[in-house]
Design a protein around this motif. Structure first.
Motif, PDB file in Angstrom:
ATOM      1  N   THR A   1      11.476   6.314   1.415  1.00 12.31           N
ATOM      2  CA  THR A   1      10.367   5.441   1.018  1.00 12.31           C
ATOM      3  C   THR A   1      10.578   4.054   1.622  1.00 12.31           C
ATOM      4  O   THR A   1      11.693   3.722   2.041  1.00 12.31           O
ATOM      5  CB  THR A   1      10.254   5.335  -0.523  1.00 12.31           C
TER       6      THR A   1
ATOM      7  N   GLU B   1       0.864  -1.181   0.000  1.00  8.30           N
ATOM      8  CA  GLU B   1       0.000   0.000   0.000  1.00  8.30           C
ATOM      9  C   GLU B   1       0.899   1.228   0.000  1.00  8.30           C
ATOM     10  O   GLU B   1       1.288   1.728   1.062  1.00  8.30           O
ATOM     11  CB  GLU B   1      -0.915  -0.006   1.237  1.00  8.30           C
ATOM     12  N   PHE B   2       1.262   1.689  -1.172  1.00  2.42           N
ATOM     13  CA  PHE B   2       2.169   2.822  -1.313  1.00  2.42           C
ATOM     14  C   PHE B   2       1.661   3.708  -2.434  1.00  2.42           C
ATOM     15  O   PHE B   2       1.414   3.239  -3.547  1.00  2.42           O
ATOM     16  CB  PHE B   2       3.588   2.331  -1.637  1.00  2.42           C
ATOM     17  N   ASP B   3       1.500   4.984  -2.149  1.00  2.00           N
ATOM     18  CA  ASP B   3       1.052   5.941  -3.152  1.00  2.00           C
ATOM     19  C   ASP B   3       2.204   6.902  -3.445  1.00  2.00           C
ATOM     20  O   ASP B   3       2.457   7.819  -2.660  1.00  2.00           O
ATOM     21  CB  ASP B   3      -0.170   6.704  -2.645  1.00  2.00           C
TER      22      ASP B   3
ATOM     23  N   TYR C   1       6.158   3.113 -12.426  1.00  2.00           N
ATOM     24  CA  TYR C   1       5.819   4.489 -12.766  1.00  2.00           C
ATOM     25  C   TYR C   1       7.006   5.100 -13.499  1.00  2.00           C
ATOM     26  O   TYR C   1       8.154   4.871 -13.120  1.00  2.00           O
ATOM     27  CB  TYR C   1       5.545   5.325 -11.505  1.00  2.00           C
TER      28      TYR C   1
ATOM     29  N   ARG D   1       4.391  -2.643  -9.401  1.00  2.00           N
ATOM     30  CA  ARG D   1       3.751  -1.504 -10.065  1.00  2.00           C
ATOM     31  C   ARG D   1       4.874  -0.562 -10.488  1.00  2.00           C
ATOM     32  O   ARG D   1       5.741  -0.226  -9.683  1.00  2.00           O
ATOM     33  CB  ARG D   1       2.795  -0.772  -9.142  1.00  2.00           C
TER      34      ARG D   1
ATOM     35  N   ARG E   1       2.404   9.278  -5.441  1.00  2.00           N
ATOM     36  CA  ARG E   1       1.963  10.670  -5.613  1.00  2.00           C
ATOM     37  C   ARG E   1       1.867  11.393  -4.275  1.00  2.00           C
ATOM     38  O   ARG E   1       2.043  12.600  -4.207  1.00  2.00           O
ATOM     39  CB  ARG E   1       0.636  10.708  -6.351  1.00  2.00           C
ATOM     40  N   ALA E   2       1.586  10.643  -3.225  1.00  2.00           N
ATOM     41  CA  ALA E   2       1.538  11.235  -1.889  1.00  2.00           C
ATOM     42  C   ALA E   2       2.947  11.338  -1.283  1.00  2.00           C
ATOM     43  O   ALA E   2       3.206  12.214  -0.474  1.00  2.00           O
ATOM     44  CB  ALA E   2       0.636  10.407  -0.976  1.00  2.00           C
TER      45      ALA E   2
END
Length: 112
Positions: A97, A18-20, A64, A62, A22-23
């Motif tokens: 992170t 659970e890592f965003d 990016y 995921r 963008r946040a």
């Protein structure tokens, strides 16, 4: 005014984490310089390769695409000082992170 890339690369993390990003990452860095802010663009992408060096399949992650750019009158070759500055600002954020988050950024001083 033209847009010039300072860095281009990837950020990835396990799908179950659970890592965003963008946040976790700022959308821009205020430089306080005549060049103005450096913008961070983050776009979900398909993994650019099938496997990591250790054999792990990239489909478990995921991915990016990460791009850092600035709007400026200067030529790309004149912005080395700015890429060094933003690198100093971004590295502590990336290092904070979660351990399972990976990234690879390459300096890419080119006009967009």
């Amino acid at each position: 005014m033209k847009a010039v890339k300072l860095f281009q690369g990837y950020l990835w993390h396990p799908r179950e984490l659970e890592f965003d990003p963008r946040a976790a990452l700022p959308q821009k860095f205020e430089t306080g310089l005549e060049d103005g802010p450096v913008f961070l663009l983050l776009d979900p992408v398909h993994p650019p390769m099938t496997f990591f060096e250790d054999g792990t399949m990239t489909e478990t992650q995921r991915f990016y695409q990460l791009t850092l750019l600035v709007r400026t009158q200067k030529e790309p070759g004149q912005l080395k000082y700015l890429s060094e500055w933003v690198s100093g600002e971004l590295n502590p954020i990336l290092n904070a992170t979660p351990k399972s988050v990976g990234w690879q950024l390459i300096e890419d001083l080119r006009q967009v």
